[in-house]
Write a protein that holds these residues in place. Structure first.
Motif, PDB file in Angstrom:
ATOM      1  N   ALA B 157       0.814  -1.204   0.000  1.00 39.96           N
ATOM      2  CA  ALA B 157       0.000   0.000   0.000  1.00 39.96           C
ATOM      3  C   ALA B 157       0.856   1.265   0.000  1.00 39.96           C
ATOM      4  O   ALA B 157       0.528   2.244  -0.666  1.00 39.96           O
ATOM      5  N   ASP B 158       1.962   1.222   0.721  1.00 39.85           N
ATOM      6  CA  ASP B 158       2.709   2.455   0.943  1.00 39.85           C
ATOM      7  C   ASP B 158       3.767   2.737  -0.107  1.00 39.85           C
ATOM      8  O   ASP B 158       4.409   3.779  -0.076  1.00 39.85           O
ATOM      9  N   VAL B 159       3.945   1.808  -1.031  1.00 44.44           N
ATOM     10  CA  VAL B 159       5.008   1.967  -2.012  1.00 44.44           C
ATOM     11  C   VAL B 159       4.431   1.836  -3.400  1.00 44.44           C
ATOM     12  O   VAL B 159       3.511   1.059  -3.621  1.00 44.44           O
ATOM     13  N   LEU B 310       7.486  11.728  -8.147  1.00 45.87           N
ATOM     14  CA  LEU B 310       7.211  11.613  -6.714  1.00 45.87           C
ATOM     15  C   LEU B 310       8.036  12.619  -5.919  1.00 45.87           C
ATOM     16  O   LEU B 310       7.552  13.229  -4.966  1.00 45.87           O
ATOM     17  N   ALA B 314       4.254  14.333  -6.579  1.00 44.66           N
ATOM     18  CA  ALA B 314       3.140  13.551  -7.103  1.00 44.66           C
ATOM     19  C   ALA B 314       2.618  12.615  -6.021  1.00 44.66           C
ATOM     20  O   ALA B 314       3.349  12.248  -5.108  1.00 44.66           O
ATOM     21  N   THR B 315       1.374  12.241  -6.129  1.00 47.61           N
ATOM     22  CA  THR B 315       0.816  11.331  -5.125  1.00 47.61           C
ATOM     23  C   THR B 315       1.170   9.903  -5.505  1.00 47.61           C
ATOM     24  O   THR B 315       1.216   9.569  -6.692  1.00 47.61           O
ATOM     25  N   VAL B 316       1.425   9.070  -4.509  1.00 41.24           N
ATOM     26  CA  VAL B 316       1.834   7.715  -4.843  1.00 41.24           C
ATOM     27  C   VAL B 316       0.652   6.908  -5.301  1.00 41.24           C
ATOM     28  O   VAL B 316      -0.417   6.923  -4.712  1.00 41.24           O
ATOM     29  N   ASN B 317       0.894   6.246  -6.408  1.00 36.46           N
ATOM     30  CA  ASN B 317      -0.114   5.446  -7.067  1.00 36.46           C
ATOM     31  C   ASN B 317      -0.201   4.091  -6.369  1.00 36.46           C
ATOM     32  O   ASN B 317       0.718   3.292  -6.440  1.00 36.46           O
ATOM     33  N   ALA B 318      -1.309   3.830  -5.725  1.00 40.10           N
ATOM     34  CA  ALA B 318      -1.406   2.616  -4.918  1.00 40.10           C
ATOM     35  C   ALA B 318      -1.599   1.362  -5.765  1.00 40.10           C
ATOM     36  O   ALA B 318      -1.229   0.272  -5.368  1.00 40.10           O
TER      37      ALA B 318
END
Lengths: 344, 344
Positions: B157-159, B310, B314-318
DNA sequence: CTGTTAGCGCATTCAA
DNA sequence: TTGAATGCGCTAACAG
């Protein structure tokens, strides 16, 4: 989408010091020389580092210690095992010496000089492969007194150079082919393309001279697979006549050999084919490809090591260091097929 | 031996400013935004830079702009074309974006966590391959809020993660082998060794289920050539029975195929063999190896690009980005030999 | 268009 | 064993 990572401040040596209730000097010490800090404060600092997820800013350290602690490596590209092995050796040794490695692949750069200048900005020293040294951008690095070593390039007075032995192994290989009774040898590859290739052709010529034979002019083609295929087609069409092909590298040798075989020619009976580098494929094709194995990884390691020493004030070695190579005889030269010679 | 290179001061922005008779701000400007400086002074500064062989200290800039302008890449190793291609793509894109790339090869490191921490110190963001993410050292980078992308690893989820499609192409490949009338398929390679392999075995299982057949347990061996050879020997000894081998990668497939052939077995008649990666050798062996081609370079490029974005917030793409792969049908699966399918 | 100045985050004296 | 102070070389306001 989760929320954006904050590129926020991040912990610094100051925040860690605050958190641990010590000065930044102490924080610095527990990182650099933990043993000079009392166990209790050391632990407090370590806890703070952990709690704040402190990751030092390398640039600040570099600036303070006046060293980048990084080596640059300029390679043409990375296809085939040759450069990869070189890089592996280079990186391994650099890491052992505590140096980061910043990689620059020249072939894909639209503005190489710019890329090299930029690279020079971030490293203590530079290793460059082959002809790249001639770049004025590299010259500037030299003039800025950053150590430079050339790998598999020409020797120059002002630069240290490291290379694998080429001439005499090429002569040996050529003579070996003569031994199999071949008489019309062709060297396939352009000696002007790289100093290595020039040396290999030199050995080819040498071996001819030793037998008082006149060496043919090299077939000046590029090193990609389709160049080899195209050459094979011309040979099939009768444009070139030979009973042995000494190819500048394995890619060339393999593509030529395969094409000739697909057209019904027998290797080595109709024509012997030998190459250079001992790539993986050389072991798997039938007949196994006779080739020359170079200590590529060692080349990389040595380059890295010399950079390290030069940065620390070693004197530049004017005589090039030449590492020995080894003939790998398989079946494509005319030798009898070994039982199981698949493994290295 | 010539005399030692002085690791002396070297020109700085100050010496250049002095030499040109301007302030350091002006020197900085001609480097960063030449257009805002009057042509005459600009030229004076450029001359000074030239005369003094000025090479800026990158660390100082990094400190000032608060960016390393560098991406880290952690790869297991570099043998075979796979990682090399990945690296090429990564480096090429990074360079386009003005970022240096610092390479770390994990397999040769005696103290990987330490190496990763050190790397984290010098980059704005990190790409790691496969399982390496599980390293607590990588976790720390994450917690320090440096962007991380995982290549060919598990989704988390976090990467952000990037991978090539594996499951469905594995299923296709397996089904293709069924199509040739094979019934006793064996998957050769350890699914636990890497997430990729797990997915491939997953596809293998899927294809069996679709035909209501029971998939055999995977043959859990390592990926080196000799592991393949050893397996082939066991198969020749009758320990394993199969009419088709779906191998986790080409190295394995090739070493097994060659060994079987050397022992007199016919591929694909006695046993079909297929692999993964489409290495160079796959084109040159006979029969040509049926395999799966992955957009490896693209994987690298994409990773580099995402890191860049990133870092810039940029928001991280889950949801993991999955790049399509392509079956390369040659002859080892049972397909009729193509005329000349040597080239890519 | 150009100069002055204040940090950036860390290592390292020098004192205490 | 610890802290205060200085400087590494560069960028980026801010003034002029």
């Amino acid at each position: 989408m989760t929320t954006a990572r904050q590129q926020g401040p991040g912990a610094t040596i100051y925040s860690v010091a605050d958190y641990a209730g010590v000065s930044i000097a102490t924080v610095s010490r527990v990182i650099q020389r933990p043993e000079v800090v009392s166990p209790s404060t050391r632990q407090r600092v370590l806890d703070a580092i952990e709690a704040l997820n402190y990751v030092p800013v390398g640039a600040a350290r570099s600036l303070a210690v006046r060293h980048h602690e990084a080596h640059g490596l300029v390679l043409p590209e990375l296809s085939g095992p040759y450069y990869a092995e070189l890089l592996m050796g280079f990186e391994a040794r650099a890491a052992e010496l505590g140096q980061s490695v910043i990689l620059l692949l020249a072939d894909t750069k639209s503005d190489l000089p710019r890329a090299v200048r930029q690279l020079a900005t971030r490293v203590d020293a530079l290793a460059v492969f082959g002809r790249t040294v001639d770049e004025p951008s590299v010259q500037r690095v030299l003039h800025a007194r950053k150590p430079v070593v050339v790998i598999a390039g020409e020797c120059r007075a002002d630069v240290e150079s490291i290379a694998a032995e080429n001439t005499s192994s090429a002569a040996q290989l050529t003579e070996h082919v003569f031994t199999h009774g071949r008489r019309r040898l062709l060297f396939v590859g352009d000696p002007d393309a790289a100093p290595d290739i020039a040396s290999r052709y030199g050995g080819f010529v040498q071996a001819h001279r030793a037998r008082r034979r006149k060496p043919a002019d090299p077939v000046r083609i590029a090193f990609r697979e389709n160049d080899g295929t195209a050459f094979a087609d011309r040979m099939l069409a009768g444009e070139h006549v030979a009973d042995a092909l000494v190819c500048a590298n394995d890619e060339l040798a393999l593509s030529i050999m395969t094409r000739l075989q697909d057209a019904g020619r027998s290797v080595p009976d109709d024509v012997a084919v030998v190459g250079w580098d001992d790539v993986m494929t050389a072991r798997y094709v039938r007949p196994g490809l006779t080739t020359v194995r170079q200590p590529v990884g060692e080349l990389g390691r040595l380059a890295s090591e010399r950079l390290y020493e030069l940065v620390r004030g070693a004197t530049v070695n004017a005589t090039p260091q030449v590492l020995p190579t080894r003939l790998v005889l398989r079946h494509s030269c005319g030798c009898p097929p070994a039982g199981i010679s698949t493994l290295p």
